[in-house]
Design a protein around this motif. Structure first.
Motif: not given
Length: 934
Positions: A877-882
């Motif tokens: 959750s801290d590294d990837v955003t869809m």
């Protein structure tokens, strides 16, 4: 006759509503292919009208076949009107039969128009001092309005009295005929006076008087203050005969000799047995159920039936009323508007104990990123609903509970997974609550999605439409309490005496709709699973994506806008030079003149009104041989790109987040595909340089990169799975270039010998078959003779016989069931699959072939989004955003130093979202912007 104020004489312009229902509503057919949409629309209007007025005297008037006295006066009268379509003509006789079975007088008078019959009846009623309501959508009827005669447009519920006529036309009713005579009427081919429009006609009539007065005072026209007044007198004199003819044609006759006594025009007892059979034949299921229930109750003599009969003033009134009433009025007496903490605390306890409750927010804006909460409403059982206002700030608004107090108390319930909520388009409420640091959990149902899953093509899925369709209830519309247009109030400005019932009704209707639709949806396992396991969870995924938004490089877009403006100006100059004159490229009429009159280009297609079409597909075809249409197409494309994206996107950047936030829609497309608005991410071109440059402005935050993961040829893979064709299955299993493999099969050559042109032809065939392309369409696309295109298709089906078998069996199954299904059981209903109109039937057959593939692709990417979102929440959750979903592609923003860790995982998750008989393949790209990554 009754006193006029108690029960007006209702005259229905049946022909007006027949045409409006046919042209204004989606086509509707029964399982036999009989057209029924116009019948449904008119009967629905009549039911609504009777429910509103409960008339004791009423008639429905239709135009007769053949010519009228106006045709004798002026043979060109209505000559511009196209012939009545067969699909409409076939519905007239059944409609008359149903209306008669409803117990209503039906009048068809030869030699005159329905307007004249209505005008004569209305005059007779006026002479007797009886109020008359004319139900029509025809503006010409305004000439009949007086203190005793009112018009109502039952489709829009707009009422027009004397003041209403003045507002609409700018003149009193007694001058409406003169108004129509001066300006003419293109629809009826009434010539009028050339050069006279609305404003000049109003100026003439208000300044001088009717046509007779005008022709006695032509010298006064020049003194009137309207454009062209100085030369108008000469024009009026020149066209006097035409103006007076137009007056005669526009005048509704009110003195016909009719063999009817208006006091005898009364609704009688409905023939419910006939109605039951008619509603069954034309497949109006809800009405059939209602009439059947009435007949069953009558046969059983139940106490319920006797009790309901005793409430009626007479058995005849009850029988007549029951044929028109959908359901009992919804009881709103237990709605509450909460102003004190004790009352609010009591409701908090009710919500905690409820197994399920409906929830809704009232806000200041439809933009979820800008919306402020004005109040919240909830409902725990039908009829028991409450509204808690927190921010109504109009003058003298009563004291309300504070927003912080209300939201703090609600937060544990709203965030609880075990407190199950139902909403109507609840994703919006989830987004709004997120602005107040509340994560809406425990979303069990969404009535918009329930309706969409049950039948994506049946009707609109907004609350007002669903309430009418499933509950027979007309809701309080927002415009009813807020007004319309520029003066429309925001919800915080609305008086709580009106806002309270509106908001409480929203929650009540939501719960009632869930109960009604779920009963229909729950027995269909595949649809129930898709709703619970895909659509509802996806709404939460989309909400998170919407809140995240996407970063836009506004400076880059600004430069692109300048570049586009330069090229657009160059194109405009080139087009004018080639055309030999300057003209407005945005004017269809001027473009028609240049292309088809001045340059004599071939007319490829005509509009419904008979003019040469300048649509995109027409220009595309003409551009194959002529340079001017090609330039016009480029001009249109660049102008749209500039107006829609390069100019607009920077203005859409949210001041709080610095990002652009689209809205994804789950209940719009028939096939299950997502769409998006503000901005529409699906429509940014990718096949031309200008469109790709727009994608270059979609960038990651510092220290991140854009990653685009795209399902490769997913619809062709689904075709292989559905058809089970061995050749296609083998090609995909072996990882072959499917277009090259198809070319090798079709042309009977080795894979390595396939040329670029042959692969292009095979690609056109592969994708063309998915969309139901004919040999004619393939010939156009490949620019080859039709017989050669047919040969290609025949060879294709010889090499892939499973595809042909699938297409044939799918068409037959669709005709039998009325719908097709995706691999996962999503249904697409095809109301036109048995239509008598060949074009509509063929269109439905093409949809039957294509929808299972498009719909299955939609299901797969939705399941992938849920799977990936869950993985992100648990692991990255801290590294990837869809950030975005576009067609078959998901777009991510990933920290630069974690790319290698996560790309393979995302690819694997997407490829394992579903199991087909062919492997799913996801191609992943990485870049500094969306264009680079795709």
């Amino acid at each position: 006759m009754p006193e006029s104020k108690k029960s007006p004489f209702i005259l229905v312009d049946g022909s007006s509503y027949l045409f409006r229902a046919f042209h204004g509503l989606p086509p509707l057919t029964n399982s036999k292919g009989q057209d029924t949409g116009a019948i449904y629309g008119v009967v629905n209007m009549l039911k609504s009208l009777i429910k509103q007025y409960n008339p004791t005297h009423m008639a429905v008037i239709f135009d007769a076949k053949g010519k009228t006295f106006r045709d004798d006066i002026y043979p060109e009268y209505k000559a511009n009107r196209p012939a009545m379509p067969d699909e409409l003509r076939s519905q007239i006789e059944p409609l008359h039969t149903i209306i008669k079975a409803m117990g209503l007088p039906v009048i068809v008078e030869p030699g005159v128009e329905a307007d004249d019959v209505i005008g004569t009846f209305a005059k007779h009623a006026t002479e007797k001092g009886i109020d008359t309501v004319i139900s029509t959508g025809d503006k010409d009827m305004a000439q009949l309005v007086n203190q005793h005669i009112t018009l109502i447009n039952t489709m829009t519920n707009q009422v027009m009295d004397v003041e209403g006529v003045k507002t609409k036309f700018g003149i009193p009713p007694e001058l409406v005929i003169d108004f129509l005579a001066l300006k003419g009427d293109k629809v009826d081919n009434i010539p009028g006076v050339p050069g006279v429009g609305d404003k000049s006609a109003q100026a003439l009539l208000n300044g001088i008087g009717g046509i007779d007065d005008i022709y006695q005072n032509l010298d006064r026209i020049a003194d009137l203050s309207f454009r062209g007044s100085k030369s108008m007198a000469a024009k009026m004199a020149e066209y006097e005969e035409q103006a007076r003819l137009s007056y005669t044609l526009a005048t509704i006759s009110v003195d016909l000799e009719l063999d009817y006594d208006i006091e005898a025009l009364m609704p009688t007892s409905a023939d419910n047995e006939a109605l039951r059979d008619l509603f069954a034949e034309y497949e109006f299921k809800r009405w059939h159920s209602e009439v059947s229930a009435l007949l069953n109750a009558g046969e059983s003599g139940s106490s319920e039936a006797q009790a309901s009969d005793s409430k009626a003033s007479s058995s005849e009134d009850k029988t007549s009323e029951s044929a028109f009433s959908d359901v009992e009025s919804i009881d709103k007496s237990q709605y509450e508007v909460i102003f004190d903490e004790e009352q609010f605390s009591a409701w908090i306890e009710k919500l905690k104990k409820a197994d399920l409750f409906a929830f809704d927010t009232e806000t200041t804006s439809l933009n979820y990123m800008e919306a402020e909460i004005v109040g919240v409403s909830f409902c725990i059982e039908p009829g028991k609903a409450a509204y808690v206002p927190v921010a109504h700030d109009y003058p003298d608004a009563p004291a309300q509970l504070s927003r912080d107090l209300v939201l703090d108390a609600l937060k544990p319930i709203l965030e609880s997974e075990s407190a199950i909520k139902v909403g109507q388009h609840i994703k919006y409420d989830k987004n709004v609550l997120a602005n107040y640091d509340i994560t809406l959990n425990g979303i069990g149902f969404d009535t918009m999605l329930e309706s969409y899953m049950l039948n994506s093509t049946a009707q609109r899925h907004d609350m007002d439409s669903l309430a009418l369709a499933y509950l027979g209830h007309k809701t309080i519309h927002f415009e009813d309490i807020a007004g319309k247009g520029a003066k429309q109030l925001t919800f915080n400005q609305i008086d709580l005496n009106e806002a309270g019932p509106y908001a409480a009704e929203d929650a009540d209707i939501t719960l009632r709709l869930h109960n009604a639709i779920w009963k229909k949806l729950e027995p269909i396992d595949s649809l129930k699973r898709l709703l619970i396991n895909v659509e509802v969870p996806l709404a939460c995924v989309l909400s998170r994506m919407e809140q995240q938004g996407v970063l836009i490089d506004s400076q880059k877009l600004g430069q692109q806008s300048q570049d586009l403006a330069t090229r657009i100006a160059e194109l405009e100059k080139e087009v004018h030079e080639e055309a030999g004159e300057s003209f407005n490229l945005g004017s269809t009429k001027q473009l028609q003149h240049i292309l088809f009159e001045k340059m004599s280009l071939p007319v490829v297609k005509k509009t419904p009104k008979g003019a040469p079409s300048t649509s995109e597909d027409v220009l595309q075809e003409l551009a194959l041989e002529y340079s001017l249409p090609q330039k016009i197409m480029e001009y249109r494309g660049l102008t749209k790109l500039k107006n829609t994206y390069t100019d607009k996107l920077p203005k859409m950047i949210n001041h709080r987040t610095g990002r652009v936030h689209t809205s994804y829609h789950q209940a719009v497309t028939a096939t299950g595909r997502l769409s998006s608005t503000d901005p529409n991410l699906q429509n940014i071109p990718i096949r031309n340089e200008a469109g790709r440059r727009v994608r270059q402005a979609f960038v990651p935050r510092k220290g991140n990169k854009i990653v685009a993961a795209d399902y490769s040829q997913i619809e062709l893979r689904i075709m292989a799975h559905l058809s089970g064709d061995k050749g296609l299955l083998d090609a995909f299993a072996q990882g072959k270039d499917i277009h090259k493999a198809t070319a090798a099969e079709v042309f009977g050559i080795a894979l390595d010998d396939v040329t670029t042109d042959q692969r292009r032809s095979a690609k056109a065939i592969n994708f063309g078959l998915i969309y139901g392309m004919s040999a004619f369409g393939l010939a156009k696309q490949l620019n080859i003779p039709r017989n050669e295109a047919q040969k290609y298709m025949d060879l294709y089906f010889e090499r892939y016989p499973g595809v042909l078998d699938y297409m044939d069996s799918t068409r037959e199954s669709a005709k039998d069931k009325g719908y097709v299904e995706t691999v996962f059981g999503r249904r697409l209903y095809l109301p036109d699959i048995k239509a008598s109109n060949g074009a509509r039937r063929k269109g439905a057959e093409r949809a039957a072939i294509n929808a299972p593939m498009q719909g299955t692709a939609a299901d797969i990417i939705k399941m992938a989004m849920i799977k990936v979102d869950d993985w992100i929440a648990k692991n990255a959750s801290d590294d990837v955003t869809m950030m975005m979903q576009v067609h078959d592609e998901l777009v991510f923003e990933i920290k630069e130093d974690k790319i290698d860790n996560y790309v393979d995982t995302i690819k694997a998750l997407m490829e394992s979202a579903a199991t087909l008989n062919v492997p799913l393949n996801v191609e992943v790209g990485i870049g500094e912007n969306w264009d680079e990554a795709h």
